[in-house]
Design a protein around this motif. Structure first.
Motif, PDB file in Angstrom:
ATOM      1  N   GLN A   1       0.881  -1.213  -0.217  1.00  0.00           N
ATOM      2  CA  GLN A   1       0.147   0.088  -0.307  1.00  0.00           C
ATOM      3  C   GLN A   1       0.996   1.652  -0.113  1.00  0.00           C
ATOM      4  OE1 GLN A   1      -3.469  -0.774  -0.734  1.00  0.00           O
ATOM      5  NE2 GLN A   1      -2.771  -2.027  -0.572  1.00  0.00           N
ATOM      6  N   ALA A   2       2.435   1.476   0.402  1.00  0.00           N
ATOM      7  CA  ALA A   2       2.663   2.790   0.007  1.00  0.00           C
ATOM      8  C   ALA A   2       2.913   2.948  -0.887  1.00  0.00           C
ATOM      9  CB  ALA A   2       4.473   1.650   0.814  1.00  0.00           C
ATOM     10  N   LYS A   3       3.339   4.441  -0.965  1.00  0.00           N
ATOM     11  CA  LYS A   3       3.904   5.036  -2.530  1.00  0.00           C
ATOM     12  C   LYS A   3       5.356   5.168  -1.772  1.00  0.00           C
ATOM     13  CE  LYS A   3      -0.076   8.074  -2.815  1.00  0.00           C
ATOM     14  NZ  LYS A   3       0.059   9.773  -2.396  1.00  0.00           N
ATOM     15  N   VAL A   4       6.208   4.361  -3.860  1.00  0.00           N
ATOM     16  CA  VAL A   4       7.552   4.224  -3.680  1.00  0.00           C
ATOM     17  C   VAL A   4       7.969   5.312  -4.369  1.00  0.00           C
ATOM     18  CG1 VAL A   4       9.136   2.522  -3.719  1.00  0.00           C
ATOM     19  CG2 VAL A   4       7.302   2.289  -3.086  1.00  0.00           C
ATOM     20  N   SER A   5       8.863   6.314  -3.403  1.00  0.00           N
ATOM     21  CA  SER A   5       9.550   7.144  -4.894  1.00  0.00           C
ATOM     22  C   SER A   5      10.846   6.629  -4.190  1.00  0.00           C
ATOM     23  CB  SER A   5       9.308   8.899  -4.252  1.00  0.00           C
ATOM     24  OG  SER A   5       8.610   8.505  -3.566  1.00  0.00           O
TER      25      SER A   5
END
Length: 204
Positions: free
Chosen positions: A139-143
């Motif tokens: 569910q994480a936003k990965v940058s």
């Protein structure tokens, strides 16, 4: 969660010993500005391999696998990695070693072909690491946060005395940074992450 190398850890004295992780590193400052509780596991000298295995520190100690800090509760994961995979220290030590303005130690040592091979290998490894992050934190936003450009887009720095970088070698140094940036970008786009392009923010 913040992972990566010395550009992410801040490379100033901090904890753990020999990891050079500091409270003023950009991921912790950014997390605070967003009101997030942020854990940084970034470590000076880290490579992509240190995401999935403990990193041996110099002169002593270890930093746990950076993926150990990634889990289902993560909302945001930042990644800054690649400089050590690309041997930036060795590269810049060689390319900034000119004695006179007519020298070209960088061009004497590296070719665009060899740099392409290194960038491709790094990009593949980063893509695999991003897949592991996604599996652990679905569910994480990965940058993926890229590096600042550290050399001029054109010309040289030798005459100014700031860097022993000649006009012959400057394009190759810039090209190498661009190749690493492109590998980071391609890995991010190809593996469901956002790419934060810092390369153009500083031109040396």
């Amino acid at each position: 969660s913040a992972s990566g190398d010395g550009l992410s850890s801040a490379t100033v004295a901090g904890s753990p010993l020999n990891c050079w992780r500091h409270v003023d590193s950009y991921p912790l400052l950014a997390g605070a500005s967003l009101g997030l509780s942020t854990e940084s596991v970034a470590c000076s000298g880290a490579t992509v391999a240190d995401f999935s295995a403990a990193q041996s520190l110099v002169p002593s100690g270890t930093n746990a696998s950076q993926l150990d800090a990634v889990g289902v509760s993560n909302r945001l994961v930042s990644v800054t990695i690649g400089g050590n995979d690309a041997d930036f220290t060795g590269f810049f030590t060689k390319c900034l070693s000119s004695v006179s303005a007519s020298d070209h130690p960088c061009a004497d040592t590296y070719t665009t072909g060899s740099l392409d091979v290194t960038a491709a290998s790094f990009g593949s490894a980063l893509g695999a690491a991003l897949d592991q992050i996604r599996a652990r934190a679905p569910q994480a936003k990965v940058s993926v946060v890229g590096y600042l450009g550290v050399s001029p887009a054109a010309g040289e720095c030798f005459a100014s005395g700031r860097l022993k970088l000649t006009a012959t070698d400057a394009p190759l140094v810039r090209s190498w940074q661009q190749r690493l940036r492109d590998a980071q970008h391609a890995a991010a786009v190809g593996h469901g992450a956002k790419f934060v392009d810092a390369f153009a923010l500083r031109s040396g």
